[in-house]
Design an enzyme around this catalytic site. Structure first.
Site, mmCIF file in Angstrom:
data_model
loop_
_atom_site.group_PDB
_atom_site.id
_atom_site.type_symbol
_atom_site.label_atom_id
_atom_site.label_comp_id
_atom_site.label_asym_id
_atom_site.label_seq_id
_atom_site.Cartn_x
_atom_site.Cartn_y
_atom_site.Cartn_z
ATOM 1 N N SER A 31 0.861 -1.201 0.026
ATOM 2 C CA SER A 31 -0.145 -0.127 -0.156
ATOM 3 C C SER A 31 0.979 1.320 -0.143
ATOM 4 O O SER A 31 0.667 2.174 -0.717
ATOM 5 C CB SER A 31 -0.979 -0.013 1.322
ATOM 6 N N ARG A 132 -14.344 -6.327 -10.769
ATOM 7 C CA ARG A 132 -14.166 -5.299 -9.423
ATOM 8 C C ARG A 132 -14.570 -3.889 -9.769
ATOM 9 O O ARG A 132 -14.413 -3.426 -10.914
ATOM 10 C CB ARG A 132 -12.740 -5.383 -9.166
ATOM 11 N N SER A 207 -12.283 0.405 5.366
ATOM 12 C CA SER A 207 -10.567 0.559 5.208
ATOM 13 C C SER A 207 -10.328 2.376 5.386
ATOM 14 O O SER A 207 -9.285 2.531 4.748
ATOM 15 C CB SER A 207 -10.300 0.141 3.867
ATOM 16 N N GLU A 326 -8.719 -6.602 5.110
ATOM 17 C CA GLU A 326 -7.989 -7.275 4.368
ATOM 18 C C GLU A 326 -7.375 -8.329 5.449
ATOM 19 O O GLU A 326 -6.600 -9.300 4.971
ATOM 20 C CB GLU A 326 -6.588 -6.539 3.794
ATOM 21 N N HIS A 353 -13.293 -8.051 -3.223
ATOM 22 C CA HIS A 353 -12.061 -8.077 -3.485
ATOM 23 C C HIS A 353 -11.649 -9.081 -4.472
ATOM 24 O O HIS A 353 -12.052 -9.450 -5.528
ATOM 25 C CB HIS A 353 -11.454 -8.345 -2.164
#
Length: 438
Positions: A31, A132, A207, A326, A353
């Protein structure tokens, strides 16, 4: 089409014969690496990324930026400093094709960058990437003045017609299916003529730590960002237009990728040390210290890193994972080995996801003899004695590591396509067997 043998091979998950006692050097954060690459590419001067993660997702990001004209030099620093990438910004060019693979950060962070290119940029990827959600980014960019061809799908494949600049300004989006919709607009916002004001209009944002990570990294390269936490309106983020600085950034270890190793200490009643665990971070994986302690372990953060110790008992947990979704596959794997039931909540968005993670975890754990039930927004897990069998991964790296955790305590577990861990955690099988002293 030729099928990679690694994708169909079965990997016998190592069974722990006793308590784990190991130090594991976890590679850099995906990330952080991919956000840093985008910010460095949009900067007004060269920058350095030290100890970047080299995985499928980050290499896809680097190659995509190269196709748009950014120069990224790779090298190795003096002993002890590891690899580095030097990013040299340039005028973004079009006539490029970007392969996003199945990387959410690439498919969502780069279309706003492509609007600044001089020409068309086509985005394509793995078959799963077509499924997605991308509508939040596409609709927002159109509202800000971009021209995008997606045949009305709101998904890949698509073409962005870059005009060398984007007007920017205020935009409303529903980012309830992915916080990356917000981050994608904020990262490029300083380069828009009017900056950007992103207003989230949907239900609870998942998130949130990842949005805080984006904001912190923008501010570190000189951007002015107003957020709800800094006294702004709820669910509104504003980025002022301006130049971004190049900087010298050392990438933190990926704390979410530390999860299977910490889980190994918990499941086996052993000890695992993760060097360089940061004392302050926006990474969602830092929440593992709290969650795995509640499940029966203990931890100490030292100058060297995190020392995590299992007690020999694994307890169930009732936890809202909405901000740290996650982590769900690894927590579900541990919960399947616990001494009491668990309820994992707040993660309905995991159905969108790399795979439908809720359905996949339910199916795979139950096929090993487990008792997992899907709920509207998560999983309910009742521990049962598990047995060996094939644990399918659905080309999802976190499914593979979840299966490996179960394999520590259950003999005869075989992981299908463990090679998918290369998406964010290169050399996982070697790290795993090395942890076990094999």
């Amino acid at each position: 089409m030729t099928v990679n043998p690694a994708h169909t091979a079965l990997w016998p998950a190592p069974h722990a014969s006793g308590a784990v006692d190991a130090t594991v050097h976890v590679p850099g954060s995906k990330s952080v690496t991919n956000r840093a690459l985008v910010l460095a590419a949009l900067a007004s001067e060269p920058g350095w990324l030290r100890r970047p993660l080299r995985s499928r997702d980050t290499l896809l990001m680097a190659e995509a930026l190269r196709t748009m004209g950014v120069e990224i030099e790779e090298g190795v620093g003096p002993e002890g400093t590891g690899e580095f990438w030097r990013v040299i910004p340039a005028g973004l060019r079009g006539s490029a094709t970007v392969d996003v693979g199945n990387a959410g950060t690439v498919m969502r962070f780069l279309p706003p960058v492509a609007t600044l290119a001089d020409g068309t940029v086509r985005f394509d990827g793995d078959p799963r990437s077509y499924e997605r959600p991308l509508h939040g980014v596409i609709d927002a960019l159109r509202a800000l003045g971009a021209r995008i061809d997606d045949d009305g799908r709101g998904a890949l494949p698509m073409t962005v017609h870059g005009g060398g600049a984007l007007e920017g300004g205020p935009v409303e989006i529903d980012a309830s299916s992915s916080s990356q919709f917000v981050s994608s607009l904020l990262l490029s916002g300083p380069r828009f003529n009017q900056g950007v004001e992103v207003r989230h209009t949907g239900s609870a944002l998942p998130s949130m730590p990842h949005i805080r990570m984006t904001v912190d990294m923008l501010r570190a390269v000189g951007a002015q960002v107003d957020t709800p936490e800094s006294g702004g309106e709820p669910n509104v983020w504003r980025v002022t237009p301006g130049a971004l600085l190049g900087r010298d950034l050392t990438i933190e270890p990926d704390l979410s990728n530390a999860q299977p190793f910490l889980a190994a200490a918990l499941v086996t009643g052993g000890k695992v040390v993760i060097p360089d665990w940061p004392s302050r971070t926006t990474q969602p994986g830092d929440r593992l210290r709290e969650i795995f302690t509640d499940m029966g372990g203990s931890c100490e953060l030292t100058d060297y890193g995190l020392v995590f110790t299992g007690s020999g008992a694994v307890h169930g947990i009732d936890v809202d994972l909405g901000e740290v979704g996650e982590l769900t596959p690894g927590i579900a794997a541990v919960a399947a080995l616990a001494d009491s039931p668990s309820t994992l909540r707040g993660v309905a968005h995991l159905r969108l996801h790399e795979t439908d993670r809720l359905a996949a975890l339910t199916k795979e754990i139950n096929e090993l003899g487990g008792d997992v039930t899907e709920t509207a927004d998560g999983l309910h897990i009742r521990p049962r004695r598990l047995h060996g069998g094939v644990f399918h991964t659905y080309e999802d790296h976190r499914m593979a590591t979840a299966g490996a955790i179960i394999g520590l305590a259950v003999e005869g577990v075989q992981i299908e396509n463990v090679a998918t861990t290369a998406k964010t955690l290169p050399d996982f099988p070697d790290l795993w067997t090395g942890m076990l002293g094999a």
